[in-house]
Write a protein that holds these residues in place. Structure first.
Motif, PDB file in Angstrom:
ATOM      1  N   TYR A 191     -18.526 -56.874  -4.811  1.00  0.00           N
ATOM      2  CA  TYR A 191     -20.114 -56.508  -4.954  1.00  0.00           C
ATOM      3  C   TYR A 191     -21.486 -57.431  -5.086  1.00  0.00           C
ATOM      4  O   TYR A 191     -20.577 -58.426  -5.834  1.00  0.00           O
ATOM      5  N   ARG A 192     -23.009 -57.471  -4.477  1.00  0.00           N
ATOM      6  CA  ARG A 192     -23.413 -58.745  -5.906  1.00  0.00           C
ATOM      7  C   ARG A 192     -24.633 -58.036  -6.379  1.00  0.00           C
ATOM      8  O   ARG A 192     -25.196 -57.115  -5.674  1.00  0.00           O
ATOM      9  N   GLN A 193     -25.740 -59.312  -6.886  1.00  0.00           N
ATOM     10  CA  GLN A 193     -26.742 -58.651  -7.667  1.00  0.00           C
ATOM     11  C   GLN A 193     -27.752 -59.748  -7.289  1.00  0.00           C
ATOM     12  O   GLN A 193     -27.285 -60.747  -7.980  1.00  0.00           O
ATOM     13  N   GLN A 245     -31.470 -54.725  -6.321  1.00  0.00           N
ATOM     14  CA  GLN A 245     -30.320 -53.283  -7.208  1.00  0.00           C
ATOM     15  C   GLN A 245     -29.213 -54.228  -6.166  1.00  0.00           C
ATOM     16  O   GLN A 245     -28.475 -54.637  -6.178  1.00  0.00           O
ATOM     17  N   ARG A 246     -28.333 -53.583  -7.085  1.00  0.00           N
ATOM     18  CA  ARG A 246     -26.772 -54.187  -6.928  1.00  0.00           C
ATOM     19  C   ARG A 246     -26.476 -54.012  -5.144  1.00  0.00           C
ATOM     20  O   ARG A 246     -26.515 -52.327  -5.205  1.00  0.00           O
ATOM     21  N   GLU A 285     -30.183 -66.897   1.142  1.00  0.00           N
ATOM     22  CA  GLU A 285     -29.474 -65.568   0.861  1.00  0.00           C
ATOM     23  C   GLU A 285     -28.693 -65.108   0.428  1.00  0.00           C
ATOM     24  O   GLU A 285     -28.627 -64.175  -0.302  1.00  0.00           O
ATOM     25  N   ASP A 286     -27.853 -65.563   0.330  1.00  0.00           N
ATOM     26  CA  ASP A 286     -26.695 -65.346  -0.519  1.00  0.00           C
ATOM     27  C   ASP A 286     -26.385 -66.095  -1.938  1.00  0.00           C
ATOM     28  O   ASP A 286     -25.477 -65.005  -2.466  1.00  0.00           O
ATOM     29  N   THR A 287     -27.742 -66.020  -1.962  1.00  0.00           N
ATOM     30  CA  THR A 287     -27.538 -65.949  -4.473  1.00  0.00           C
ATOM     31  C   THR A 287     -27.208 -64.776  -4.482  1.00  0.00           C
ATOM     32  O   THR A 287     -28.093 -64.393  -4.707  1.00  0.00           O
ATOM     33  N   ALA A 288     -25.811 -64.353  -5.255  1.00  0.00           N
ATOM     34  CA  ALA A 288     -26.789 -63.801  -6.393  1.00  0.00           C
ATOM     35  C   ALA A 288     -25.302 -63.873  -7.701  1.00  0.00           C
ATOM     36  O   ALA A 288     -24.555 -64.418  -7.812  1.00  0.00           O
ATOM     37  N   VAL A 289     -25.289 -63.152  -8.333  1.00  0.00           N
ATOM     38  CA  VAL A 289     -24.073 -62.495  -9.166  1.00  0.00           C
ATOM     39  C   VAL A 289     -22.967 -61.817  -8.255  1.00  0.00           C
ATOM     40  O   VAL A 289     -23.105 -60.621  -8.225  1.00  0.00           O
ATOM     41  N   TYR A 290     -22.387 -62.226  -8.342  1.00  0.00           N
ATOM     42  CA  TYR A 290     -21.299 -61.598  -7.356  1.00  0.00           C
ATOM     43  C   TYR A 290     -19.443 -60.202  -8.243  1.00  0.00           C
ATOM     44  O   TYR A 290     -19.175 -61.530  -9.210  1.00  0.00           O
ATOM     45  N   PHE A 291     -19.784 -59.903  -8.039  1.00  0.00           N
ATOM     46  CA  PHE A 291     -19.055 -58.699  -9.138  1.00  0.00           C
ATOM     47  C   PHE A 291     -17.686 -58.098  -8.187  1.00  0.00           C
ATOM     48  O   PHE A 291     -17.429 -57.816  -6.819  1.00  0.00           O
TER      49      PHE A 291
END
Length: 110
Positions: free
Chosen positions: A36-38, A43-44, A87-93
C-alpha cells in the motif's frame, strides 16, 4: 509477536526503478500479502496484493510498471517498481495478514 519491516525506499529520478523488500519475523506463513502507499494529504491506497485464488492484483495506476513477488526461502515479499513517476512518491507499506510495517519513503523527483 510478528514484526514487519520494509526497506529499499529512496530518492529516484523519473523513469528510474526501485525494489522494495518486506520481511517478517515471528511467523513464516501469511494468507494475505500486499503493498500500500500513502502520499501526503491522501488516504492510504492499495498498490498490489494477492487474491484468494492465488493471483495478483494491481492498482490501475501501477499496472505494467510494478510487480509484486515473494521469495519463501527468504520469507520476503518484494515490490519491483519500474518507470517511476513523480506521482508514485509516497510512503509504501507492507501488509501481511493483519500486520503492517512502518513504511519506507519513496520519492520520485529530478
Amino acid at each position: 509477536q510478528v514484526q514487519v519491516e520494509e526497506s529499499g525506499g529512496g530518492l529516484v529520478e523519473p523513469g528510474g526503478s526501485l525494489r522494495l523488500s518486506c520481511t517478517a519475523s515471528g511467523a513464516r506463513s501469511f494468507l494475505a500479502m500486499g503493498w500500500y502507499r500513502q502520499a501526503p494529504g491522501k488516504q492510504r491506497e492499495l498498490v498490489a496484493s494477492n487474491t484468494l485464488d492465488g493471483n495478483l492484483m494491481y492498482a490501475d495506476s501501477v499496472k505494467g510498471r510494478f510487480t509484486m513477488s515473494r521469495d519463501d526461502s527468504k520469507n520476503t515479499l518484494y515490490l519491483q517498481m519500474d518507470s517511476l513517476k513523480p506521482e508514485d512518491t509516497a510512503v509504501y507499506f507492507c501488509r501481511l495478514d493483519q500486520h503492517w510495517g512502518q513504511g519506507t519513503q519513496v520519492t520520485v523527483s529530478s
